[in-house]
Write an enzyme that holds these catalytic residues in place. Sequence first.
Site, PDB file in Angstrom:
ATOM      1  N   PHE A   1       0.869  -1.168   0.000  1.00  0.00           N
ATOM      2  CA  PHE A   1       0.000   0.000   0.000  1.00  0.00           C
ATOM      3  C   PHE A   1       0.908   1.221   0.000  1.00  0.00           C
ATOM      4  CE2 PHE A   1      -4.153   1.591   2.130  1.00  0.00           C
ATOM      5  CZ  PHE A   1      -4.700   1.817   0.892  1.00  0.00           C
ATOM      6  N   GLU A   2       1.117   1.825  -1.135  1.00  0.00           N
ATOM      7  CA  GLU A   2       2.038   2.959  -1.238  1.00  0.00           C
ATOM      8  C   GLU A   2       1.411   4.088  -2.050  1.00  0.00           C
ATOM      9  OE1 GLU A   2       4.693   3.133   0.515  1.00  0.00           O
ATOM     10  OE2 GLU A   2       5.029   1.041   1.055  1.00  0.00           O
TER      11      GLU A   2
ATOM     12  N   ALA B   1      -4.262  -4.909   1.032  1.00  0.00           N
ATOM     13  CA  ALA B   1      -4.076  -6.371   1.080  1.00  0.00           C
ATOM     14  C   ALA B   1      -5.141  -7.058   1.933  1.00  0.00           C
ATOM     15  CB  ALA B   1      -2.691  -6.701   1.639  1.00  0.00           C
TER      16      ALA B   1
ATOM     17  N   TYR C   1       5.679  -4.320  24.489  1.00  0.00           N
ATOM     18  CA  TYR C   1       5.669  -5.111  23.260  1.00  0.00           C
ATOM     19  C   TYR C   1       5.069  -6.501  23.472  1.00  0.00           C
ATOM     20  CZ  TYR C   1       6.430  -6.468  18.559  1.00  0.00           C
ATOM     21  OH  TYR C   1       6.175  -6.877  17.278  1.00  0.00           O
TER      22      TYR C   1
HETATM   23  P1  NAD Z   1       7.232  -1.899   7.289  1.00  0.00           P
HETATM   24  O1  NAD Z   1       6.390  -0.789   7.812  1.00  0.00           O
HETATM   25  O2  NAD Z   1       8.591  -1.593   6.801  1.00  0.00           O
HETATM   26  O3  NAD Z   1       6.468  -2.638   6.064  1.00  0.00           O
HETATM   27  C1  NAD Z   1       5.094  -2.853   6.060  1.00  0.00           C
HETATM   28  C2  NAD Z   1       4.631  -3.287   4.672  1.00  0.00           C
HETATM   29  O4  NAD Z   1       3.209  -3.513   4.735  1.00  0.00           O
HETATM   30  C3  NAD Z   1       4.845  -2.257   3.562  1.00  0.00           C
HETATM   31  O5  NAD Z   1       5.166  -2.921   2.358  1.00  0.00           O
HETATM   32  C4  NAD Z   1       3.465  -1.615   3.415  1.00  0.00           C
HETATM   33  O6  NAD Z   1       3.203  -1.053   2.120  1.00  0.00           O
HETATM   34  C5  NAD Z   1       2.598  -2.819   3.660  1.00  0.00           C
HETATM   35  N1  NAD Z   1       1.218  -2.504   4.057  1.00  0.00           N
HETATM   36  C6  NAD Z   1       0.782  -1.879   5.169  1.00  0.00           C
HETATM   37  N2  NAD Z   1      -0.575  -1.820   5.163  1.00  0.00           N
HETATM   38  C7  NAD Z   1      -0.990  -2.429   4.027  1.00  0.00           C
HETATM   39  C8  NAD Z   1      -2.254  -2.701   3.446  1.00  0.00           C
HETATM   40  N3  NAD Z   1      -3.400  -2.353   4.041  1.00  0.00           N
HETATM   41  N4  NAD Z   1      -2.287  -3.343   2.254  1.00  0.00           N
HETATM   42  C9  NAD Z   1      -1.149  -3.710   1.606  1.00  0.00           C
HETATM   43  N5  NAD Z   1       0.080  -3.492   2.127  1.00  0.00           N
HETATM   44  C10 NAD Z   1       0.151  -2.855   3.313  1.00  0.00           C
HETATM   45  O7  NAD Z   1       7.221  -3.012   8.429  1.00  0.00           O
HETATM   46  P2  NAD Z   1       8.296  -4.072   8.964  1.00  0.00           P
HETATM   47  O8  NAD Z   1       8.923  -3.503  10.180  1.00  0.00           O
HETATM   48  O9  NAD Z   1       9.117  -4.619   7.874  1.00  0.00           O
HETATM   49  O10 NAD Z   1       7.290  -5.199   9.500  1.00  0.00           O
HETATM   50  C11 NAD Z   1       6.937  -6.346   8.758  1.00  0.00           C
HETATM   51  C12 NAD Z   1       6.680  -7.483   9.732  1.00  0.00           C
HETATM   52  O11 NAD Z   1       7.892  -7.766  10.428  1.00  0.00           O
HETATM   53  C13 NAD Z   1       5.636  -7.166  10.806  1.00  0.00           C
HETATM   54  O12 NAD Z   1       4.891  -8.330  11.088  1.00  0.00           O
HETATM   55  C14 NAD Z   1       6.488  -6.806  11.989  1.00  0.00           C
HETATM   56  O13 NAD Z   1       5.828  -6.983  13.226  1.00  0.00           O
HETATM   57  C15 NAD Z   1       7.623  -7.790  11.814  1.00  0.00           C
HETATM   58  N6  NAD Z   1       8.858  -7.481  12.576  1.00  0.00           N
HETATM   59  C16 NAD Z   1       9.401  -6.234  12.562  1.00  0.00           C
HETATM   60  C17 NAD Z   1      10.543  -5.975  13.322  1.00  0.00           C
HETATM   61  C18 NAD Z   1      11.172  -4.605  13.353  1.00  0.00           C
HETATM   62  O14 NAD Z   1      11.981  -4.332  14.236  1.00  0.00           O
HETATM   63  N7  NAD Z   1      10.878  -3.740  12.426  1.00  0.00           N
HETATM   64  C19 NAD Z   1      11.138  -7.002  14.065  1.00  0.00           C
HETATM   65  C20 NAD Z   1      10.583  -8.277  14.029  1.00  0.00           C
HETATM   66  C21 NAD Z   1       9.429  -8.501  13.275  1.00  0.00           C
END
Ligand code: NAD
Length: 388
Positions: free
Chosen positions: A73-74, A111, A234
């Site tokens: 979603f961008e 999504a 968290y």
């Molecule tokens: P991010 O914000 O970088 O990426 C999120 C993605 O989701 C993007 O591609 C965005 O466009 C997409 N998105 C959001 N809403 C949407 C929608 N309605 N429809 C379609 N696409 C949508 O996030 P991230 O930090 O990479 O997190 C991804 C996963 O990794 C999550 O489950 C998060 O909890 C997990 N995680 C993150 C970390 C951290 O420190 N960042 C650590 C461990 C796990």
Amino acid sequence: MIIKPKVRGFICTTAHPVGCAYQVQEQVNYVKSQNPIEGPKKVLVIGASTGYGLASRIAATFGAGANTIGVFFERPASDDRTASAGWYNTIEFEKQAREAGYYAESINGDAFSDEVKQLTIDLIRANMGQVDMVVYSLASPRRTHPKTGEVFSSVLKPLGGTYSNKTVNFHTGEVTEVTIEAANEEEIRQTVAVMGGEDWEMWIHALQEAGVLADGATTLAYSYIGPEITQAVYREGTIGRAKDHLEATALSLNNQLQATGGRAYVSVNKALVTQSSSAIPVVPLYISLLFKVMKEKGLHEGCIEQMYRLFAEQLFNGNKAAVDEKGRIRVDDWEMRSDVQSEVDTLWNKVSTDNLGELSDIAGYRKDFFKLFGFEVDSVDYELDVTP
Ligand code: NAD
């Protein structure tokens, strides 16, 4: 247009196309410098434009030689606004992938909706036949339920009582005490509805019913556990409840997929600076101390190192993935090492506004934050006019 960062709290409302492209190139270069992976060939990544999802897509294509479809979603650019970072990242990823001879298409939309699931199924059917891997990497503050229309909002709150701890404003370097009120049952329910596993399961069922999920497919979602310091906000907070649900969904999907030789996993990843994690109270201060310790020990990784390691050493190494007692893959293993955590603990007790620069890697945190939007990339000239 000369593009500069415009920051509002945890987000930057502008993004730099050249800086974003450069970051994607760096991730591609990293994966190309590693050994090839005997892995999936047709991969769907949901949440493919930034953070862990983008790194998964890059690892799949340039590590395993996979064709990919990305869903995200961008925001595209308009007359007076730049596009969002994930938009620019994707343009560069698709360019690189196609130049290297891989199929790469993307769907920009919600999504969580039935429409986007159907569009994705149609695209898979038309161009790939089936997918052999599905990565689910959404992070969102809201979700509209596709069947009931209910709009859920997620919150980052503790459970059971008010919680206070240190936090940092990473723009000003001010360390203060933050107090967060406990969530009520309704906030827990809504957070689980947004960040739990229901939508992941809906995706897998929709793909299966449409016949576009290959036998033996792997599906994967990402979770986090983290240290004692961040537990209340968290893992034992509202988001932790959602992650419990996501992890339970992995076990149930794994049982369902086993009949066709498939598998479902949650991978617990390292804490990193992404658009999502910078919005969580307390966590940015923890991350800036963690980075200091991990960099000093030569253990630091970014999203791409984590995702390459996950693919190469856990998922596609020819053996079964090593999992913990709850069935989760742990690429947060270096973060959680006892020597790392005990040093972070010692620093946590000492850190204040006055010694932040010395005790933590706040400068690295800040730089990583701006780099998410294509800024502060060393080789980019930000005074040059660019077309957004
Ligand atoms: P991010 O914000 O970088 O990426 C999120 C993605 O989701 C993007 O591609 C965005 O466009 C997409 N998105 C959001 N809403 C949407 C929608 N309605 N429809 C379609 N696409 C949508 O996030 P991230 O930090 O990479 O997190 C991804 C996963 O990794 C999550 O489950 C998060 O909890 C997990 N995680 C993150 C970390 C951290 O420190 N960042 C650590 C461990 C796990």
